[in-house]
Write an enzyme that holds these catalytic residues in place. Structure first.
Site, PDB file in Angstrom:
ATOM      1  N   LYS A 178       0.795  -1.160   0.092  1.00 17.28           N
ATOM      2  CA  LYS A 178      -0.039   0.052  -0.098  1.00 17.28           C
ATOM      3  C   LYS A 178       1.002   1.334  -0.114  1.00 17.28           C
ATOM      4  CE  LYS A 178      -3.637   2.138   2.669  1.00 17.28           C
ATOM      5  NZ  LYS A 178      -4.638   2.326   3.974  1.00 17.28           N
TER       6      LYS A 178
ATOM      7  N   HIS B 280      -4.733 -33.861  17.205  1.00 19.47           N
ATOM      8  CA  HIS B 280      -3.574 -34.561  17.493  1.00 19.47           C
ATOM      9  C   HIS B 280      -2.321 -34.055  17.950  1.00 19.47           C
ATOM     10  CE1 HIS B 280      -5.646 -38.241  15.778  1.00 19.47           C
ATOM     11  NE2 HIS B 280      -6.170 -37.357  15.008  1.00 19.47           N
TER      12      HIS B 280
ATOM     13  N   GLU C   1      10.437  -4.681   4.460  1.00 17.20           N
ATOM     14  CA  GLU C   1      10.618  -6.215   3.852  1.00 17.20           C
ATOM     15  C   GLU C   1      10.311  -6.102   2.546  1.00 17.20           C
ATOM     16  OE1 GLU C   1       9.075  -5.010   6.595  1.00 17.20           O
ATOM     17  OE2 GLU C   1       9.109  -6.538   8.375  1.00 17.20           O
TER      18      GLU C   1
ATOM     19  N   GLY D  43      -4.979  -2.049   4.939  1.00 19.25           N
ATOM     20  CA  GLY D  43      -3.981  -3.238   4.493  1.00 19.25           C
ATOM     21  C   GLY D  43      -4.521  -4.547   4.923  1.00 19.25           C
ATOM     22  N   ARG D  44      -5.222  -4.558   6.162  1.00 18.13           N
ATOM     23  CA  ARG D  44      -5.675  -5.985   6.536  1.00 18.13           C
ATOM     24  C   ARG D  44      -7.090  -6.340   5.865  1.00 18.13           C
ATOM     25  NH1 ARG D  44      -4.657  -2.647  10.519  1.00 18.13           N
ATOM     26  NH2 ARG D  44      -6.275  -1.796  11.796  1.00 18.13           N
TER      27      ARG D  44
ATOM     28  N   GLU E  75      -4.385  -6.627  14.832  1.00 20.79           N
ATOM     29  CA  GLU E  75      -3.947  -5.401  14.550  1.00 20.79           C
ATOM     30  C   GLU E  75      -5.119  -4.579  14.511  1.00 20.79           C
ATOM     31  OE1 GLU E  75      -2.548  -4.465  10.328  1.00 20.79           O
ATOM     32  OE2 GLU E  75      -0.548  -4.830  11.472  1.00 20.79           O
TER      33      GLU E  75
ATOM     34  N   LYS F 249       9.513  -1.089  13.942  1.00 21.88           N
ATOM     35  CA  LYS F 249       9.873  -0.409  12.672  1.00 21.88           C
ATOM     36  C   LYS F 249      11.238   0.562  12.889  1.00 21.88           C
ATOM     37  CE  LYS F 249       5.713  -1.004  10.200  1.00 21.88           C
ATOM     38  NZ  LYS F 249       4.534  -0.399   9.133  1.00 21.88           N
TER      39      LYS F 249
HETATM   40  O1  F6P Z   1       3.393  -3.158   9.783  1.00 20.58           O
HETATM   41  C1  F6P Z   1       1.880  -3.150   9.754  1.00 20.58           C
HETATM   42  C2  F6P Z   1       1.470  -2.925   8.139  1.00 20.58           C
HETATM   43  O2  F6P Z   1       1.341  -1.844   8.290  1.00 20.58           O
HETATM   44  C3  F6P Z   1       0.027  -3.765   8.096  1.00 20.58           C
HETATM   45  O3  F6P Z   1      -0.968  -2.752   8.740  1.00 20.58           O
HETATM   46  C4  F6P Z   1       0.189  -3.816   6.795  1.00 20.58           C
HETATM   47  O4  F6P Z   1      -0.875  -4.563   6.016  1.00 20.58           O
HETATM   48  C5  F6P Z   1       1.566  -4.181   6.210  1.00 20.58           C
HETATM   49  O5  F6P Z   1       2.341  -3.405   7.306  1.00 20.58           O
HETATM   50  C6  F6P Z   1       2.090  -3.815   4.937  1.00 20.58           C
HETATM   51  O6  F6P Z   1       1.912  -2.695   4.544  1.00 20.58           O
HETATM   52  P1  F6P Z   1       2.281  -2.060   3.106  1.00 20.58           P
HETATM   53  O7  F6P Z   1       0.842  -2.499   2.197  1.00 20.58           O
HETATM   54  O8  F6P Z   1       2.268  -0.534   2.984  1.00 20.58           O
HETATM   55  O9  F6P Z   1       3.537  -2.587   2.481  1.00 20.58           O
END
Ligand code: F6P
Length: 548
Positions: A213, A392, A219, A275-276, A361, A513
């Site tokens: 987003k 199990h 990452e 995002g979620r 979250e 972060k």
């Molecule tokens: O670290 C949390 C977060 O902001 C989530 O809410 C989000 O889904 C994820 O990181 C990834 O963010 P982006 O889509 O901006 O890379």
């Protein structure tokens, strides 16, 4: 934060309904599951069949009085108003001053939704149409890699909401996926994740979807850069990037800076999609490529069906209201800290992880909308694994442990492809058996009466009484998956609204972060900054000693 804050409801625990609920909860030890289950009037209130889903809350430790009081509490806290404010595009994410409009992503074609002067439904459909063109071209082989070879693998690079939704849904809809296209997902900055995703792939036949987003997530950008190097090295040309890397984002400038042309190779969405909550947006592009645009539309239609049900059904017969109230009852009144989500469908293996982000979250918050401290527990710890595997492994604790863990069991009457009904029956038999065993149990007396060793009876007995919810549907197909997702999304909204929190921000993830951004270079060049605590400094030094 700008603009006037919508009124924060009074603290739930200060209401008269809460006092009644506490009194009922205090008498919970007298609750007898067997007689509750025999009470038809109660069962009629606690089972809802709607939109092709059956929600069975009869095995919750809920009396009719408790249920009615929970509904009254939810009304008092303004749940209905908050739902309508969300659908209307009001900025209910107050700390980020944003609308929360994931429900607009699944409006049927032809519907309009004008928010702050823009018909956002039209924007949604034009982006869906662009995605559909791309998905069809990749699926048919019309869209090829740089050297003209057919695309056989899609790698989605994203994390959190830009990974969990499409990854979970692609796995869940495995029987609906294209047989000659493999979709893989990379999220972790651990090099092992990208390395294993790229194993066996031919760079000339691989397409990357970089999904973020903000397009600033460490990452994702680190993995995207490494993927680009792999692609260029493997194809021997920089021009493969333009042909084989696309972006999904709200941030055109950052996408361009990365080297992807936003006009040609970017699919967009909007800041009003959290995002979620984004799997129905362009974030679902990898899913759309996997299952095809028609099935993706079915998926959206399932979500929309639940959206309409949420607004139209009275709270007493409303799937999301009842599910939310059961979770609130267990977490806030009976004091159970966790919920196990146990899908009886191997293809839903990532559903618990998906719900972890969705729920934790959203509702893992320590203050209310007005910034005042939340004096009751916020959302529970969500975890789980598919049945029957869990039986199990950890179900022992669910049946006999001293901690009570409420469980949501999710199952399907037929397999997705309609084959092998015998094995499916066995799977569902296990779900029903667990529901019965957890709620009814088996007493020492019953064990002895059946000829069991009296000395072993205390070890063998299961006291039952564990709170269980059953969600049942005919089969796991795109439409049903869409319904399940929307059901849990709205459950989260309702619980958060009762507690008076902002379910749509996530400030808690920022501190980690910030620190990681500082500690990375400190590990590399050894200059730990003085404002870390001594233990952190030691840890950084220990890592430096251990690395090559
Ligand atoms: O670290 C949390 C977060 O902001 C989530 O809410 C989000 O889904 C994820 O990181 C990834 O963010 P982006 O889509 O901006 O890379």
């Amino acid at each position: 934060m700008s603009g006037a804050l919508p009124p924060t409801p009074e603290p739930a625990e200060s209401t008269e309904e809460w006092a009644v609920l506490e009194a009922i909860a205090a008498a919970d030890r007298l609750f007898d599951m067997r007689s509750a289950l025999a009470d038809r009037t109660r069962s009629e209130r606690l089972v809802v069949d709607a939109c092709g889903l059956r929600l069975d809350l009869t095995r919750q430790r809920l009396t009719v009085e408790a249920l009615d009081t929970l509904i009254a509490l939810a009304r008092r806290q303004g749940v209905q108003e908050r739902i309508e404010a969300m659908f209307a595009g009001e900025r209910i994410n107050v700390t980020e001053d944003r609308s929360v409009l994931h429900t607009a992503l699944r409006l049927p074609p032809g519907e309009r939704l004008v928010v702050e002067g823009t018909d956002i439904a039209a924007d949604v459909h034009s982006e869906l149409d662009r995605m559909a063109v791309f998905a069809r071209e990749v699926r048919s082989g019309e869209r090829t890699g740089h050297g003209g070879r057919r695309i056989r693998s899609i790698v989605n690079i994203g994390i959190g909401g830009s990974n969990l939704g499409p990854q979970m849904a692609t796995a869940a809809l495995r029987p609906f996926t294209h047989p000659d296209l493999e979709v893989r997902f990379v999220s972790n900055v651990d090099p092992a994740d990208l390395d294993s995703a790229l194993e066996g792939l031919d760079p000339s036949e691989t397409m990357f979807i970089v999904c973020s987003k903000t397009f600033t997530t460490l990452e994702t950008l680190t993995n995207a850069r490494a993927a680009r190097e792999w692609l260029v090295a493997g194809t021997g040309t920089e021009s493969s990037v333009a042909a084989q890397m696309v972006a999904v984002s709200t941030a055109a400038k950052e996408v361009k800076e990365f080297g992807i042309d936003p006009h040609r190779s970017m699919f967009g969405f909007w800041d009003w999609v959290g995002g979620r909550y984004s799997v129905g947006s362009a974030v679902g592009l990898s899913l759309m490529v996997a299952i095809g645009p028609e099935q993706f539309r079915e998926f959206l239609a399932g979500m929309h069906e639940i959206d309409s049900h949420l607004r139209e059904a009275p709270p007493e017969r409303n799937l999301a209201w009842l599910l939310a109230l059961a979770w609130l009852w267990n977490g806030n009144l009976l004091g159970h800290d966790t919920v196990a989500v146990l899908p009886y469908a191997q293809d839903l293996q990532r559903f618990p992880a998906y719900l972890q982000q969705l729920d934790m979250e959203s509702n893992g918050k320590r203050v209310r909308l007005d910034g005042e401290r939340l004096e009751i527990e916020s959302g529970p710890i969500v975890w789980g694994e598919p049945g029957t595997d869990g039986q199990h492994a950890f179900h022992q604790l669910l049946h006999q442990g001293t901690r009570i863990v409420p469980c949501d069991l999710i199952g399907f009457a037929t397999s997705a492809d309609g084959e092998d009904q015998d094995r499916q029956d066995l799977l569902v038999a296990n779900l029903i058996a667990q529901a019965e065993a957890l709620s009814i149990g088996r007493s020492e007396e019953e064990i002895v009466a059946a000829g069991g060793d009296p000395e072993l009876a205390p070890h063998r007995a299961c006291e039952g009484g564990r709170p269980v919810t059953v969600v049942l549907a005919e089969r796991l197909d795109p439409r049903t998956l869409g319904k399940l997702i929307a059901l849990y999304e709205h459950k989260v909204l309702i619980e958060g609204a009762i507690q008076g929190i902002d379910s749509f921000d996530q400030w808690g993830v920022e501190l980690g972060k910030d620190l990681a951004r500082r500690i990375g270079p400190e590990i590399e060049d050894g200059a730990s900054s003085a404002d870390h605590d001594p233990s952190t400094v030691e840890l950084i030094e220990a890592v430096r000693r251990l690395r090559p």
